[in-house]
Design an enzyme around this catalytic site. Structure first.
Site, PDB file in Angstrom:
ATOM      1  N   ALA A 126      -2.407  25.801  49.280  1.00  0.00           N
ATOM      2  CA  ALA A 126      -3.208  26.208  48.301  1.00  0.00           C
ATOM      3  C   ALA A 126      -4.203  27.382  48.910  1.00  0.00           C
ATOM      4  O   ALA A 126      -4.923  28.041  48.030  1.00  0.00           O
ATOM      5  CB  ALA A 126      -4.156  25.366  47.796  1.00  0.00           C
TER       6      ALA A 126
ATOM      7  N   ARG B  33      -7.799  34.659  57.006  1.00  0.00           N
ATOM      8  CA  ARG B  33      -7.717  35.298  58.458  1.00  0.00           C
ATOM      9  C   ARG B  33      -6.591  36.083  58.569  1.00  0.00           C
ATOM     10  O   ARG B  33      -6.319  37.010  59.293  1.00  0.00           O
ATOM     11  CB  ARG B  33      -7.511  34.242  59.598  1.00  0.00           C
ATOM     12  CG  ARG B  33      -8.986  33.660  59.725  1.00  0.00           C
ATOM     13  CD  ARG B  33      -8.950  32.462  60.808  1.00  0.00           C
ATOM     14  NE  ARG B  33      -8.294  31.223  59.864  1.00  0.00           N
ATOM     15  CZ  ARG B  33      -8.103  30.048  60.359  1.00  0.00           C
ATOM     16  NH1 ARG B  33      -8.395  29.833  61.697  1.00  0.00           N
ATOM     17  NH2 ARG B  33      -7.630  29.089  59.602  1.00  0.00           N
TER      18      ARG B  33
ATOM     19  N   ASP C  87       1.591  26.043  56.739  1.00  0.00           N
ATOM     20  CA  ASP C  87       1.580  27.067  57.789  1.00  0.00           C
ATOM     21  C   ASP C  87       2.246  26.907  59.172  1.00  0.00           C
ATOM     22  O   ASP C  87       1.590  27.365  59.943  1.00  0.00           O
ATOM     23  CB  ASP C  87       0.033  28.002  57.890  1.00  0.00           C
ATOM     24  CG  ASP C  87      -0.852  26.821  58.487  1.00  0.00           C
ATOM     25  OD1 ASP C  87      -0.400  25.694  58.658  1.00  0.00           O
ATOM     26  OD2 ASP C  87      -2.170  27.449  58.848  1.00  0.00           O
TER      27      ASP C  87
ATOM     28  N   GLU D 113     -12.777  19.724  64.701  1.00  0.00           N
ATOM     29  CA  GLU D 113     -12.357  20.947  64.599  1.00  0.00           C
ATOM     30  C   GLU D 113     -12.991  21.836  65.914  1.00  0.00           C
ATOM     31  O   GLU D 113     -13.964  21.534  66.099  1.00  0.00           O
ATOM     32  CB  GLU D 113     -12.773  21.283  63.221  1.00  0.00           C
ATOM     33  CG  GLU D 113     -12.112  20.992  62.224  1.00  0.00           C
ATOM     34  CD  GLU D 113     -10.467  20.817  62.282  1.00  0.00           C
ATOM     35  OE1 GLU D 113      -9.999  21.927  62.353  1.00  0.00           O
ATOM     36  OE2 GLU D 113      -9.976  20.009  62.312  1.00  0.00           O
TER      37      GLU D 113
ATOM     38  N   ASN E  93      -2.016  31.327  61.649  1.00  0.00           N
ATOM     39  CA  ASN E  93      -3.670  31.962  61.120  1.00  0.00           C
ATOM     40  C   ASN E  93      -3.732  33.185  60.812  1.00  0.00           C
ATOM     41  O   ASN E  93      -4.517  33.703  59.869  1.00  0.00           O
ATOM     42  CB  ASN E  93      -4.687  31.407  62.069  1.00  0.00           C
ATOM     43  CG  ASN E  93      -4.794  29.718  61.915  1.00  0.00           C
ATOM     44  OD1 ASN E  93      -4.446  28.975  61.094  1.00  0.00           O
ATOM     45  ND2 ASN E  93      -5.090  29.250  63.046  1.00  0.00           N
TER      46      ASN E  93
ATOM     47  N   ASN F 281      25.229  61.832  38.491  1.00  0.00           N
ATOM     48  CA  ASN F 281      25.162  60.927  37.651  1.00  0.00           C
ATOM     49  C   ASN F 281      23.974  60.459  36.700  1.00  0.00           C
ATOM     50  O   ASN F 281      23.931  59.601  35.837  1.00  0.00           O
ATOM     51  CB  ASN F 281      25.371  59.294  38.390  1.00  0.00           C
ATOM     52  CG  ASN F 281      23.804  59.351  39.354  1.00  0.00           C
ATOM     53  OD1 ASN F 281      23.455  60.313  40.058  1.00  0.00           O
ATOM     54  ND2 ASN F 281      23.711  58.128  39.921  1.00  0.00           N
ATOM     55  N   TYR F 282      22.923  61.422  36.908  1.00  0.00           N
ATOM     56  CA  TYR F 282      21.710  61.045  36.105  1.00  0.00           C
ATOM     57  C   TYR F 282      21.672  62.374  35.387  1.00  0.00           C
ATOM     58  O   TYR F 282      21.651  63.543  35.822  1.00  0.00           O
ATOM     59  CB  TYR F 282      20.632  60.893  37.180  1.00  0.00           C
ATOM     60  CG  TYR F 282      19.220  60.477  36.433  1.00  0.00           C
ATOM     61  CD1 TYR F 282      19.232  59.601  35.591  1.00  0.00           C
ATOM     62  CD2 TYR F 282      18.225  61.078  37.022  1.00  0.00           C
ATOM     63  CE1 TYR F 282      18.045  59.341  35.030  1.00  0.00           C
ATOM     64  CE2 TYR F 282      17.067  60.931  36.483  1.00  0.00           C
ATOM     65  CZ  TYR F 282      16.753  59.842  35.424  1.00  0.00           C
ATOM     66  OH  TYR F 282      15.527  59.393  34.925  1.00  0.00           O
TER      67      TYR F 282
HETATM   68  C1  UD1 Z   1      -5.814  22.665  60.490  1.00  0.00           C
HETATM   69  C2  UD1 Z   1      -6.543  21.315  60.877  1.00  0.00           C
HETATM   70  C3  UD1 Z   1      -6.533  21.375  62.478  1.00  0.00           C
HETATM   71  C4  UD1 Z   1      -5.266  21.441  63.055  1.00  0.00           C
HETATM   72  C5  UD1 Z   1      -4.692  22.812  62.679  1.00  0.00           C
HETATM   73  C6  UD1 Z   1      -3.124  22.756  63.010  1.00  0.00           C
HETATM   74  C7  UD1 Z   1      -8.250  20.388  59.207  1.00  0.00           C
HETATM   75  C8  UD1 Z   1      -9.649  20.302  58.589  1.00  0.00           C
HETATM   76  N1  UD1 Z   1      -7.978  21.141  60.324  1.00  0.00           N
HETATM   77  O1  UD1 Z   1      -6.802  23.691  60.792  1.00  0.00           O
HETATM   78  O2  UD1 Z   1      -7.198  19.847  62.936  1.00  0.00           O
HETATM   79  O3  UD1 Z   1      -5.404  21.396  64.503  1.00  0.00           O
HETATM   80  O4  UD1 Z   1      -4.676  22.693  61.165  1.00  0.00           O
HETATM   81  O5  UD1 Z   1      -2.669  24.021  62.591  1.00  0.00           O
HETATM   82  O6  UD1 Z   1      -7.346  19.907  58.490  1.00  0.00           O
HETATM   83  N2  UD1 Z   1      -5.278  24.564  52.709  1.00  0.00           N
HETATM   84  C9  UD1 Z   1      -5.182  24.025  51.281  1.00  0.00           C
HETATM   85  N3  UD1 Z   1      -6.333  23.855  50.664  1.00  0.00           N
HETATM   86  C10 UD1 Z   1      -7.427  24.062  51.192  1.00  0.00           C
HETATM   87  C11 UD1 Z   1      -7.644  24.348  52.552  1.00  0.00           C
HETATM   88  C12 UD1 Z   1      -6.278  24.595  53.213  1.00  0.00           C
HETATM   89  O7  UD1 Z   1      -4.187  23.884  50.627  1.00  0.00           O
HETATM   90  O8  UD1 Z   1      -8.545  23.665  50.528  1.00  0.00           O
HETATM   91  C13 UD1 Z   1      -3.978  24.603  53.207  1.00  0.00           C
HETATM   92  C14 UD1 Z   1      -3.764  25.942  53.634  1.00  0.00           C
HETATM   93  O9  UD1 Z   1      -3.019  26.816  52.573  1.00  0.00           O
HETATM   94  C15 UD1 Z   1      -2.903  25.856  55.149  1.00  0.00           C
HETATM   95  C16 UD1 Z   1      -3.173  24.634  55.402  1.00  0.00           C
HETATM   96  O10 UD1 Z   1      -3.931  24.069  54.372  1.00  0.00           O
HETATM   97  O11 UD1 Z   1      -1.434  25.903  54.800  1.00  0.00           O
HETATM   98  C17 UD1 Z   1      -3.876  24.583  56.709  1.00  0.00           C
HETATM   99  O12 UD1 Z   1      -5.326  25.210  56.569  1.00  0.00           O
HETATM  100  P1  UD1 Z   1      -6.030  26.165  57.547  1.00  0.00           P
HETATM  101  O13 UD1 Z   1      -7.278  26.651  56.961  1.00  0.00           O
HETATM  102  O14 UD1 Z   1      -5.043  27.042  58.118  1.00  0.00           O
HETATM  103  O15 UD1 Z   1      -6.194  24.785  58.548  1.00  0.00           O
HETATM  104  P2  UD1 Z   1      -6.710  24.883  60.253  1.00  0.00           P
HETATM  105  O16 UD1 Z   1      -8.252  25.876  60.253  1.00  0.00           O
HETATM  106  O17 UD1 Z   1      -5.587  25.652  60.863  1.00  0.00           O
HETATM  107 CA    CA Z   2      -3.709  27.107  60.265  1.00  0.00          CA
END
Ligand code: UD1
Ligand code: CA
Length: 459
Positions: free
Chosen positions: A10, A15, A102, A154, A227, A385-386
């Site tokens: 979502a 970034r 991701d 985190e 990311n 053609n056109y």
């Molecule tokens: C997250 C993890 C981290 C882990 C890393 C691995 C958390 C808090 N952190 O961090 O511990 O090491 O992934 O790659 O979970 N998303 C939603 N809704 C939201 C927020 C995010 O659907 O409200 C989805 C994003 O679209 C994305 C995924 O969750 O596909 C991860 O979000 P991202 O912000 O990339 O998390 P990281 O900071 O990488």
């Molecule tokens: Ca991520």
């Protein structure tokens, strides 16, 4: 017991700094999320729910009914994203694997391994971890003196000490489905980020004396998270190397493979040679003996045996056996070229078919037309053609010779065995066997030039 999957997609991916939402961003021309779904579908998972929010229509349009959709209107963090799946999954008996949208390099073996480990151990929650030499950006795995997991912190919330920990949360979790939803409700907002962190379920479930364990993966590349556009390039390089290695082991000869990009859905037979700077993507098929490149792009096209293509672009087209294409040819939009053809220097073919043995060796445009066998398009011949409003078709029979610099003004039909004189602008159909000449007759004015003023030598 059934296996469910929740995939989080979502987020906007701030970034990334791209228009497209992160999980829809393509790697080797295929959206990231499709890599995950392909593997989910090959795994032990029975049903998948995708959490969408930012630009959700893009995912719905792309994936149709491959998944259930749960909508997270505001992106309040990964914990909140899981919570919005409660309507779909809340009352289900079974276990749920949670993955982030991701991580395009994850494969079905990782998914199955995590699920069976979780079951064998009788865990309530299993976190899939891995180690990175440079774990920046990932949540760290905090263990107690017995080596058991205590929490996930985190990166941005880590102390200097904790930042040295190399073991990270991959973002893959297997969890008892009902216990998941009761734990997710108890997540409190993270003050620093203002988000609900899914990772907090570790402490929540531990406090309730539930069994929380980890499984460590050794092939850490497979779970790398995307990311930003730099991490996209790392994932792309990993995929490219893997695809190229598999192909080379099957007998595809690649010269400078690090400059060659082959998409996931491409089929290349043994005995094909690929030269540098070549991109082959989409559901393309390259048959044995073909020589492709250098500097060639092929997308969703079928290339038959022994075809040679140099310095050219081929999109949504098919090229028959032994045909030679390029340099600098452009085939597109349903070009269907016969066997033993020549599509030469600076020739464009669009939405047209040619029979076997046909040649357009230099500087021609063949659009919206159907051409028979053994036709020769002279240098500079063009299907007009056109008319400014509509496109029209040109039909050309077998064994036709089209002289240089000819305009074939469509709609037009040229019969078999026709000869068209060079420089003609043909606007009327030409019957079988005819010679068509459509140009002004040459006039020679005797001695006329000799009295003209000659340019001076110093010009
Ligand atoms: C997250 C993890 C981290 C882990 C890393 C691995 C958390 C808090 N952190 O961090 O511990 O090491 O992934 O790659 O979970 N998303 C939603 N809704 C939201 C927020 C995010 O659907 O409200 C989805 C994003 O679209 C994305 C995924 O969750 O596909 C991860 O979000 P991202 O912000 O990339 O998390 P990281 O900071 O990488
Ligand atoms: Ca991520």
């Amino acid at each position: 017991m059934k296996n469910y999957a929740i995939i989080l997609a979502a987020g906007k991916g701030t970034r990334m700094k791209t228009e497209l939402p992160k999980c829809a961003f393509p790697i080797l021309k295929k959206p990231m999320i499709e890599y995950i779904l392909d593997n989910v579908e090959q795994s032990a998972i029975d049903e998948a729910t995708l959490v969408v929010g930012h630009k959700k229509e893009i995912f719905e349009e792309m994936l149709k009914d491959r998944v259930n959709y749960a909508v997270q209107k505001q992106q309040k963090g990964t914990g909140h994203a899981v919570k919005v799946c409660e309507d779909i999954l809340g009352d289900k008996e079974g276990q749920t694997i949670i993955m982030l949208g991701d991580m395009p390099l994850v494969d079905y073996k990782v998914i199955n391994k995590a699920i069976s480990y979780h079951q064998d151990r009788g865990n309530d929650l299993t976190i899939v971890t891995t180690k990175y030499e440079h774990p920046k950006g990932y949540g760290r795995i905090i263990r107690n003196e017995y080596g058991n997991i205590e929490a996930i912190v985190e990166h941005r919330d880590c102390s200097t000490e904790q930042k040295r920990i190399k073991e990270v949360n991959t973002g893959i979790y297997v969890v008892n489905n009902k216990k998941l939803f009761s734990a997710v409700k108890k997540i409190k907002v993270n003050k620093r980020k203002g988000e609900f962190y899914l990772t907090d379920i570790v402490q929540i479930m531990k406090d309730e004396d539930l069994i929380v364990g980890t499984i460590e993966l050794w092939d850490s590349e497979k779970v790398m998270g995307i990311n930003d556009l730099y991490t996209v390039s790392i994932a792309e390089r990993y995929l490219r190397d893997k695809i190229n290695k598999d192909l080379m082991e099957k007998g595809v000869y690649m010269i400078s493979p690090n400059t060659i990009t082959i998409g996931h859905d491409v089929t290349i037979e043994q005995g094909v040679t690929i030269y540098p700077n070549t991109y082959i993507t989409g559901a393309s098929v390259i048959k044995s003996g073909a020589k492709i490149g250098p500097n060639t792009e092929i997308h969703t096209s079928i290339i038959h045996q022994n075809v040679k293509i140099k310095h050219s672009l081929v999109y949504d087209s098919e090229i028959g056996k032994n045909t030679v294409v390029g340099p600098f040819a452009h085939l597109r939009n349903g070009a269907s070229i016969g066997e033993n053809n020549r599509v030469g220097n600076f020739v464009e073919v669009k939405n047209s078919s040619t029979g076997d043995g046909t040649k357009a060796a230099h500087l021609a445009y063949i659009g919206d037309s159907q051409t028979g066998k053994n036709v020769n398009f002279g240098c500079g011949s063009i299907t007009v053609n056109y008319d400014g409003i509509k496109k029209h078709r040109t039909i050309i029979g077998d064994d036709v010779f089209i002289g240089c610099n000819t305009n074939l003004v469509a709609p037009l039909e040229i019969g078999d065995n026709v000869f068209i004189a060079a420089g003609s602008t043909v606007t009327r159909n030409v019957p079988k066997g005819a010679l068509a000449i459509a140009r002004n007759r040459q006039i020679n004015k005797r001695d006329y030039a000799k009295n003209l003023i000659k340019p001076k030598d110093d010009n």
